[in-house]
Design a protein around this motif. Structure first.
Motif, short mmCIF file in Angstrom:
data_model
loop_
_atom_site.label_atom_id
_atom_site.label_comp_id
_atom_site.label_asym_id
_atom_site.label_seq_id
_atom_site.Cartn_x
_atom_site.Cartn_y
_atom_site.Cartn_z
N ASN A 212 52.51 40.34 40.87
CA ASN A 212 51.75 39.52 40.16
C ASN A 212 50.36 39.71 40.72
OD1 ASN A 212 53.62 38.25 38.40
ND2 ASN A 212 53.98 36.46 39.70
N ALA A 213 50.09 39.63 41.88
CA ALA A 213 48.88 39.82 42.64
C ALA A 213 48.26 40.98 42.35
CB ALA A 213 48.82 39.54 44.06
N ALA A 214 49.17 42.14 42.30
CA ALA A 214 48.66 43.44 41.79
C ALA A 214 47.99 43.47 40.38
CB ALA A 214 49.95 44.55 41.86
N LEU A 215 48.28 42.57 39.57
CA LEU A 215 47.74 42.55 38.01
C LEU A 215 46.45 42.06 38.35
CD1 LEU A 215 50.98 41.40 36.12
CD2 LEU A 215 50.00 43.73 36.09
N GLN A 216 46.03 41.28 39.38
CA GLN A 216 44.58 40.63 39.25
C GLN A 216 43.56 41.57 39.60
OE1 GLN A 216 45.09 37.89 38.07
NE2 GLN A 216 47.48 37.91 38.63
N PRO A 217 42.12 41.32 39.25
CA PRO A 217 41.22 42.34 39.16
C PRO A 217 41.17 43.08 40.66
CG PRO A 217 40.43 40.67 38.20
CD PRO A 217 41.69 40.10 38.60
N LEU A 218 41.26 42.34 41.97
CA LEU A 218 41.49 43.02 43.12
C LEU A 218 42.59 43.72 43.47
CD1 LEU A 218 38.96 41.00 45.45
CD2 LEU A 218 38.36 43.19 44.03
N PRO A 248 36.21 29.26 43.49
CA PRO A 248 37.55 30.33 43.83
C PRO A 248 37.45 31.45 44.65
CG PRO A 248 36.79 29.82 41.30
CD PRO A 248 35.63 29.44 42.48
N VAL A 249 38.58 31.52 45.55
CA VAL A 249 38.64 32.56 46.23
C VAL A 249 39.88 33.32 45.93
CG1 VAL A 249 38.54 33.67 48.78
CG2 VAL A 249 37.45 31.55 48.09
N ASP A 250 39.90 34.13 44.74
CA ASP A 250 41.12 34.54 44.12
C ASP A 250 41.23 35.87 43.67
OD1 ASP A 250 39.46 34.43 41.89
OD2 ASP A 250 40.02 32.96 40.92
N GLY A 251 40.26 36.61 44.12
CA GLY A 251 40.63 38.14 43.79
C GLY A 251 40.20 38.36 42.31
N GLY A 252 39.66 37.24 41.56
CA GLY A 252 39.39 37.38 40.14
C GLY A 252 40.25 37.08 39.19
N CYS A 253 41.28 36.25 39.64
CA CYS A 253 42.46 36.10 38.76
C CYS A 253 42.19 34.97 37.76
CB CYS A 253 43.75 35.82 39.53
SG CYS A 253 43.88 34.13 40.40
N THR A 254 41.13 34.31 38.09
CA THR A 254 40.71 33.09 37.26
C THR A 254 39.56 33.78 36.20
OG1 THR A 254 39.15 31.79 38.59
CG2 THR A 254 41.31 31.15 38.36
N SER A 255 39.21 34.91 36.23
CA SER A 255 38.14 35.49 35.26
C SER A 255 38.78 36.35 34.27
CB SER A 255 37.38 36.27 36.24
OG SER A 255 36.68 35.52 37.41
N THR A 256 40.11 36.28 34.23
CA THR A 256 40.66 37.39 33.18
C THR A 256 41.98 36.82 32.58
OG1 THR A 256 41.41 39.66 33.04
CG2 THR A 256 41.98 38.59 35.08
N PHE A 257 42.33 37.36 31.68
CA PHE A 257 43.92 36.97 31.18
C PHE A 257 44.77 37.54 32.14
CE2 PHE A 257 41.49 36.68 27.17
CZ PHE A 257 41.83 35.52 26.48
N TYR A 258 46.04 36.97 32.26
CA TYR A 258 47.22 37.25 32.93
C TYR A 258 47.92 38.20 31.91
CZ TYR A 258 51.72 37.37 35.31
OH TYR A 258 52.71 37.70 36.01
N HIS A 259 48.15 39.46 32.33
CA HIS A 259 49.08 40.43 31.40
C HIS A 259 50.35 40.68 31.93
CE1 HIS A 259 45.44 41.00 29.25
NE2 HIS A 259 44.82 41.36 30.18
N GLY A 260 50.85 39.63 32.67
CA GLY A 260 52.41 39.73 32.97
C GLY A 260 53.17 39.45 31.98
N SER A 261 54.71 39.90 32.16
CA SER A 261 55.77 39.36 31.12
C SER A 261 55.97 37.91 31.08
CB SER A 261 56.84 40.19 31.35
OG SER A 261 57.13 40.02 32.59
N ARG A 262 56.39 37.45 30.14
CA ARG A 262 56.77 36.08 29.97
C ARG A 262 58.33 35.99 30.44
NH1 ARG A 262 54.04 32.32 27.04
NH2 ARG A 262 55.89 31.21 26.56
#
Length: 262
Positions: A212-218, A248-262
């Motif tokens: 999940n972390a790998a899908l975030q911007p950083l 936020p200290v979040d690697g950019g995760c709240t700046s984008t859509f999450y593209h993981g699977s449901r």
């Protein structure tokens, strides 16, 4: 980065993870540190003492008013002042849909994650008003967005985010600054969940978290020191005109859509 020479910092949830890293970072910047946790914090204590820092360890359940009152009293007796409160103690409550969540788990999460910071602030603020000090709440990106299977955790952290803003309004005139950090994926084991899962399930949970972390911007999880450095900045005079800030200290995760699977 601002220093904390001559200041006293109280960190809850300091036995491991983010809390331990914050305690070490604050002490390294010159602070005397009081660490608190319902878990055994001897490892943190040993690390601080080995580095020559002044530290006190107080076992404390932050959801218990009397224990929190005693915690603050110990800090004042030991060091005579209180300059920074870091409300870090928190629990996840596990992964459940709301209709499957038992009432006791809901209450426990709210008690630790929201009542705990309330109680710590309540008993620390008279001293922080005298020192014109700082409250730093460790919230979560889950307090900024909806996240799957975390109703109690999202509710508690969302409330902590807005409590941060409210306290900034009321106590700014007294010179007290109140801010919050919202970490994203951090490489830590909240509440020792992995040990309870067993090796195979723990490895699977860690692999899923890393994916999940790998899908975030950083593209990765944070190290606890990356959260601790942000905490030091917000505790120090380097952030002297910041209050009511939600960082936020979040690697950019709240700046984008999450593209993981449901």
């Amino acid at each position: 980065m601002g220093g904390l020479q001559g200041r006293v910092v109280l960190v809850t949830g300091a036995a491991s993870g983010i809390g331990q890293a914050i305690a070490l970072q604050m002490a390294g910047a010159g602070a005397r540190v009081v660490i608190a946790d319902v878990q055994d914090a001897q490892v943190t204590m040993n690390l601080l003492e080995a580095a020559g820092h002044e530290v006190r360890w107080v076992p404390c359940d932050v959801a218990d008013a009397r224990q929190v009152q005693q915690l603050v009293e110990v800090a004042m007796t030991a060091f005579g002042q209180l300059d920074v409160l870091v409300n870090n103690a928190g629990i996840s409550g596990g992964a459940r849909l709301l209709h499957e969540l038992d009432e006791d788990t809901w209450d426990q999460v709210i008690n630790v994650n929201l009542r705990g910071p309330f109680l710590c602030a309540k008993y620390a603020l008279p001293h922080l008003m005298r020192s014109r000090g700082v409250i730093l709440n460790i919230a979560s990106t889950y307090g900024l967005i909806g996240a799957p299977l975390a109703p109690a955790y999202c509710a508690s952290k969302g409330a902590l985010v807005n409590l941060t803003r409210q306290l900034a309004v009321d106590y700014g005139p007294f010179g007290v600054r109140v801010n919050a950090i919202c970490p994203g994926y951090v490489d830590t084991d909240m509440g020792g969940n992995r040990a309870r899962l067993g090796p195979e399930l723990a490895a699977a949970a860690q692999a899923k978290r890393e994916a999940n972390a790998a899908l975030q911007p950083l593209g990765r999880q944070a190290h606890v020191d990356e959260i601790a450095r942000a905490a030091l900045f917000l505790a120090s005079d380097a952030s002297s005109f910041m209050t009511g800030a939600i960082v936020p200290v979040d690697g950019g995760c709240t700046s984008t859509f999450y593209h993981g699977s449901r």
